[in-house]
Design an enzyme around this catalytic site. Structure first.
Site, short mmCIF file in Angstrom:
data_model
loop_
_atom_site.label_atom_id
_atom_site.label_comp_id
_atom_site.label_asym_id
_atom_site.label_seq_id
_atom_site.Cartn_x
_atom_site.Cartn_y
_atom_site.Cartn_z
N GLN A 44 -18.70 4.26 1.77
CA GLN A 44 -19.28 5.47 2.52
C GLN A 44 -19.08 5.54 4.16
OE1 GLN A 44 -22.88 5.53 -0.55
NE2 GLN A 44 -23.14 6.96 0.87
N GLU A 86 0.74 -1.17 0.04
CA GLU A 86 0.05 -0.06 -0.06
C GLU A 86 0.93 1.36 0.07
OE1 GLU A 86 -3.38 -0.76 -0.25
OE2 GLU A 86 -2.66 -3.22 0.16
N TYR A 120 3.55 2.20 2.20
CA TYR A 120 3.98 2.55 3.46
C TYR A 120 5.59 2.42 3.45
CZ TYR A 120 -0.93 2.63 5.03
OH TYR A 120 -2.28 3.06 5.09
N ARG A 139 2.86 -8.92 4.35
CA ARG A 139 1.84 -8.64 2.97
C ARG A 139 2.93 -7.96 1.86
NH1 ARG A 139 -3.59 -5.23 3.54
NH2 ARG A 139 -4.40 -5.88 1.40
N ALA A 173 -11.60 -7.82 4.02
CA ALA A 173 -11.76 -6.82 5.57
C ALA A 173 -13.09 -6.20 5.40
CB ALA A 173 -10.65 -5.77 5.24
N HIS A 218 -1.22 3.70 -1.75
CA HIS A 218 -2.43 4.87 -1.45
C HIS A 218 -2.35 5.94 -2.72
CE1 HIS A 218 -4.05 2.77 1.57
NE2 HIS A 218 -3.18 2.98 2.63
P1 NAP Z 1 -27.09 17.31 -2.48
O1 NAP Z 1 -25.77 16.27 -2.43
O2 NAP Z 1 -27.62 17.92 -1.31
O3 NAP Z 1 -26.88 18.09 -3.88
C1 NAP Z 1 -28.00 18.90 -4.40
C2 NAP Z 1 -27.57 19.88 -5.41
O4 NAP Z 1 -28.38 20.64 -5.51
C3 NAP Z 1 -26.37 20.80 -5.01
O5 NAP Z 1 -25.27 20.81 -5.99
C4 NAP Z 1 -26.92 22.20 -4.74
O6 NAP Z 1 -25.84 22.99 -5.24
C5 NAP Z 1 -28.15 21.94 -5.79
N1 NAP Z 1 -29.26 22.73 -5.20
C6 NAP Z 1 -29.80 22.78 -3.99
N2 NAP Z 1 -30.80 23.65 -4.11
C7 NAP Z 1 -31.11 23.84 -5.05
C8 NAP Z 1 -31.85 24.94 -5.68
N3 NAP Z 1 -32.84 25.49 -5.07
N4 NAP Z 1 -31.60 25.43 -7.06
C9 NAP Z 1 -30.76 24.86 -7.84
N5 NAP Z 1 -29.80 24.02 -7.22
C10 NAP Z 1 -29.76 23.83 -5.97
O7 NAP Z 1 -27.98 16.21 -2.92
P2 NAP Z 1 -28.14 15.05 -4.02
O8 NAP Z 1 -27.34 15.10 -5.15
O9 NAP Z 1 -29.61 14.91 -4.27
O10 NAP Z 1 -27.92 13.71 -3.11
C11 NAP Z 1 -28.78 13.23 -1.94
C12 NAP Z 1 -27.78 12.67 -0.84
O11 NAP Z 1 -27.24 11.49 -1.53
C13 NAP Z 1 -26.66 13.34 -0.54
O12 NAP Z 1 -26.34 13.50 0.66
C14 NAP Z 1 -25.56 12.67 -1.15
O13 NAP Z 1 -24.31 12.73 -0.54
C15 NAP Z 1 -26.08 11.18 -1.30
N6 NAP Z 1 -25.61 10.53 -2.54
C16 NAP Z 1 -24.25 10.16 -2.36
C17 NAP Z 1 -23.69 9.52 -3.42
C18 NAP Z 1 -22.35 8.95 -3.06
O14 NAP Z 1 -21.86 8.70 -4.00
N7 NAP Z 1 -21.75 9.10 -2.14
C19 NAP Z 1 -24.40 9.43 -4.69
C20 NAP Z 1 -25.69 9.88 -4.75
C21 NAP Z 1 -26.25 10.37 -3.65
P3 NAP Z 1 -25.79 24.21 -5.39
O15 NAP Z 1 -26.88 24.83 -3.92
O16 NAP Z 1 -24.42 25.00 -5.06
O17 NAP Z 1 -26.50 24.95 -6.71
FE1 SF4 Z 2 -18.52 -2.30 2.50
FE2 SF4 Z 2 -19.87 -0.15 2.24
FE3 SF4 Z 2 -19.73 -1.27 4.31
FE4 SF4 Z 2 -17.70 -0.06 3.86
S1 SF4 Z 2 -19.34 0.70 4.14
S2 SF4 Z 2 -17.93 -2.25 4.62
S3 SF4 Z 2 -17.63 -0.64 1.61
S4 SF4 Z 2 -20.59 -1.82 2.75
#
Ligand code: NAP
Ligand code: SF4
Length: 676
Positions: free
Chosen positions: A342, A166, A168, A217, A313, A255
């Site tokens: 996440q 990794e 290190y 490892r 893991a 990493h």
């Molecule tokens: P979000 O992360 O809160 O993003 C909403 C987006 O909309 C922001 O970019 C915001 O940016 C914009 N926005 C908010 N109000 C607005 C308005 N009135 N007019 C125009 N733009 C506006 O919400 P989301 O994308 O719907 O995701 C929901 C949740 O799911 C989040 O917590 C996210 O972390 C999670 N999620 C995570 C993943 C992952 O890969 N980990 C994937 C999908 C979803 P601006 O205010 O800058 O415009």
């Molecule tokens: Fe697996 Fe997601 Fe749990 Fe991490 S949080 S152990 S990646 S299911």
């Protein structure tokens, strides 16, 4: 007759017999930073030993102050530290398991001012410049490793794992990329560069004797420019065996590598070629690791001869009972790690404590002690998304009688949207797990049923839990009702099809997911050859570091043009998961995604999206505008119940839509089940 004979076969290594071939890989959890760390660690490891993992590797302990990963990481260099370790080893042994302590020296990855390395060259991912170890300091470090191995033996561990992968300290000495200025016995030639790990093994063996496992490892592929070639890795593996190792574990990449190695967006089992290469070089058993989360795949890896054991893991964070379920044949009940990172790596990388999205107990075992409720109740749960399904399963497991209402024809809620995004098909496993558990626990699942206040009141439930989720926010933009405008729900459910020129409003997790859905290469997550080609990986291992060139240089751009916009002036994508956001951004950059920050939306018209950044107005000539502007809580039913003075619990997005994710939803649901 078991369906996984190789995975369940015992293996004798030295004086120890492993009850099967499942090794819990070392993982940095930061559990030690919480209250009652020893009690938590004892509970954490004992639960995995009870779940019948054959051998547990602890998180890394540094042999000295300089080798700590972070300022508050643990050092094991003194007999005064023995007591908590003895509690852990005792608990694991009482549960029939074996446990080895990982010794990890962070080298130049250390996030504190005492970082050291073979030279003062700093790592791309760490702003701290390391102190170049003098020759005598290298010998002191070797002695420190051996001392920790001896302490581990005194603490009752069955062995130690010397962390040589990794990126290190040990890797940094091995690779020419990071060890090209030394002119002492630890640099220069390949032989000199290999000396550090070999001396560590020899010194450790001298201190611990033969009745103790020494696991090394190895980095089976470095994935950095001027890393080791396959020929050098094989030679190192042979020398590691000769220096006294009993077992070789494999690691993939450093990493700082620009290639993803364990995210869900890479194919399962893609790295077995690298483990097999090590296996072919040695006669001691080899452990295969990385992106193996499924017993059938693990069995296949062993059947193919890529190694002798399989390390998991994260899958054992997700389901501590993994090995037991393989033995009893309850494969469909395994709570599969979906590789999302996440709740584990993303938290670790942001100085928080690891848990697991699909198993919120992980690392919090001592907080989930309830086995039976005071009163068995009839509970209605409304909404079968992650929060609702999680609550229903947890409550039914405790003995409550649960009815789960869902308006849609299928379970899953928002999970049904996540699982269609390229690289996220592992979410199907979470759905399968919930479906199987709900069925086996006898939860009364009523699909196509929009529960209303009358019905809930009429059925006389003791408790009502509302997991009614969210509705997409419709921003106030002139022309937002134009026919070219659609919501992410329309797109991800397949209800509507986006055109060839697309603007996405909102660059949060869902905005990026939609961009990936429109531009991504789904085959890269499923097909090993497509993945290896896209990221310029040399499966023959004939090149230094196992790379053929810059990652993603050759990936064809799709015809569709997508622009992702946000109002904030910060860097788009800054809020994505630390361990996966860079992968998504690299994929999308190569696919031609344009991002715009600091946008003010003025209008949507036949011409497209009119927006302004500063004084400059632009008309983005698009045929589709997709709204990904966040969500609002869906609480209509809650209002109806409140008006009738019927109490209800709100969980998941219905409780709080802002920054909702499945981690919070599932955790909140599981914790509520402990107290209703
Ligand atoms: P979000 O992360 O809160 O993003 C909403 C987006 O909309 C922001 O970019 C915001 O940016 C914009 N926005 C908010 N109000 C607005 C308005 N009135 N007019 C125009 N733009 C506006 O919400 P989301 O994308 O719907 O995701 C929901 C949740 O799911 C989040 O917590 C996210 O972390 C999670 N999620 C995570 C993943 C992952 O890969 N980990 C994937 C999908 C979803 P601006 O205010 O800058 O415009
Ligand atoms: Fe697996 Fe997601 Fe749990 Fe991490 S949080 S152990 S990646 S299911």
């Amino acid at each position: 007759m078991t369906s996984h004979p190789r995975l369940l076969a015992p293996l004798t290594v030295g004086s120890r017999t492993l009850r099967n071939r499942i090794v819990m890989g070392a993982m940095h959890t930061r559990i030690e930073t919480l209250d009652n760390p020893t009690e938590r660690l004892v509970a954490f490891y004992a639960e995995r030993a009870r779940g019948e993992a054959a051998l547990i590797l602890t998180n890394g302990y540094s042999p000295d102050i300089a080798g700590r990963l972070e300022a508050d990481s643990e050092v094991f260099d003194n007999t005064t530290d023995l007591a908590p370790h003895r509690a852990i080893t005792q608990a694991v042994h009482d549960a029939g398991g074996l446990i080895a302590l990982q010794i990890l020296h962070a080298g130049r990855y250390a996030k504190h001012p005492y970082a050291v390395g073979p030279s003062d060259q700093r790592a791309r991912i760490n702003p701290i410049e390391p102190h170049a170890l003098s020759t005598s300091e290298v010998w002191d470090t070797i002695d420190a490793f051996a001392r920790t191995a001896e302490l581990a033996k005194q603490a009752g561990y069955d062995g130690v794992e010397i962390m040589g992968s990794e990126g290190y300290l040990i890797n940094e000495f091995l690779a020419e990329a990071t060890n090209h200025t030394r002119d002492d016995e630890f640099g220069g030639t390949f032989e000199g560069r290999c000396r550090l790990p070999l001396e560590i093994l020899r010194a450790s063996r001298a201190r611990v004797g033969s009745d103790f496992l020494l696991i090394y490892r190895i980095s089976a592929i470095d994935l950095v420019e001027d890393g080791l070639s396959g020929k050098e890795i094989a030679e190192l593996a042979r020398q590691v065996e000769a220096a006294g190792a009993d077992l070789i574990n494999t690691g993939i990449g450093w990493h700082e590598s620009a290639v993803p190695t364990i995210a869900a967006s890479i194919p399962r089992g893609v790295w077995t070629f690298a483990a097999r290469h090590v296996k072919d070089a040695v006669s001691i058993p080899v452990i295969v690791s990385n992106r193996i989360n499924d017993p059938d795949l693990a069995e296949q890896v062993l059947a193919d001869g890529a190694g002798d054991l399989v390390s998991m893991a994260r899958p054992l964070l997700a389901d501590p009972q993994f090995a037991r379920k393989v033995r009893t044949g309850d494969i469909a009940e395994i709570n599969t790690c979906i590789g999302c990172n996440q709740a584990c790596l993303d938290r670790i990388f942001t100085d928080r404590t690891a848990s697991c999205m699909v198993n919120p107990r992980a690392g919090h075992e001592i907080e989930f002690t309830r086995r039976d409720p005071a009163t068995r109740k009839r509970i209605a749960v409304v909404g079968a998304g992650p929060a609702g399904m999680s609550f229903a399963v947890e409550a039914a497991e405790l003995g409550h009688t649960v009815t789960l209402f869902e308006a849609a024809p299928q379970l899953g809620g928002q999970l049904n949207m996540a699982r269609v995004v390229p690289g996220k098909d592992e979410f199907n496993q979470l759905l399968r797990y919930f479906r199987v558990r709900l069925d086996r626990l006898g939860v009364d699942v009523r699909l196509n049923t929009r529960a209303d206040a009358d019905q809930l009141a009429g059925e006389g439930f003791d408790e009502i839990v509302l997991a009614t989720g969210v509705t997409p926010r419709v921003p106030e933009i002139k022309g937002v009702d134009h026919p070219m405008v659609m919501s992410y729900v329309d797109v991800l459910t397949g209800a509507r099809r986006a055109g060839e020129r697309v603007a996405i409003i909102g660059a949060g997790g869902i905005g990026y997911d939609v961009a990936e859905y429109l531009l991504g290469h789904p085959e890269e997550s499923l097909d090993a050859d497509a993945f290896l080609t896209a990221w310029s990986i040399d499966p023959t291992l004939s090149t230094p570091g196992g790379l053929t060139g810059p990652p993603r240089a050759e990936v064809p751009k799709p015809a569709r043009e997508v622009t992702l916009l946000q109002r904030k002036t910060t860097r788009p994508g800054a809020g994505l998961g630390k361990s996966t956001g860079w992968i998504l951004k690299a994929r999308l950059r190569a696919a031609g995604l344009t991002t715009v920050a600091g946008a003010t939306y003025e209008e949507i018209s036949d011409q497209g999206l009119h927006y302004r950044v500063g004084d400059r107005t632009t008309v983005l000539e698009v045929d589709t505008v997709i709204l990904c502007a966040g969500q609002e809580s869906e609480r209509d039913l809650y209002q109806q119940l409140t008006e009738r003075n019927i109490p209800a619990h709100l969980i998941g997005g219905a409780d709080l839509a802002a920054e909702l994710d499945a981690v919070r939803a599932i955790d909140q649901a599981a914790r509520l089940a402990q107290v209703v």
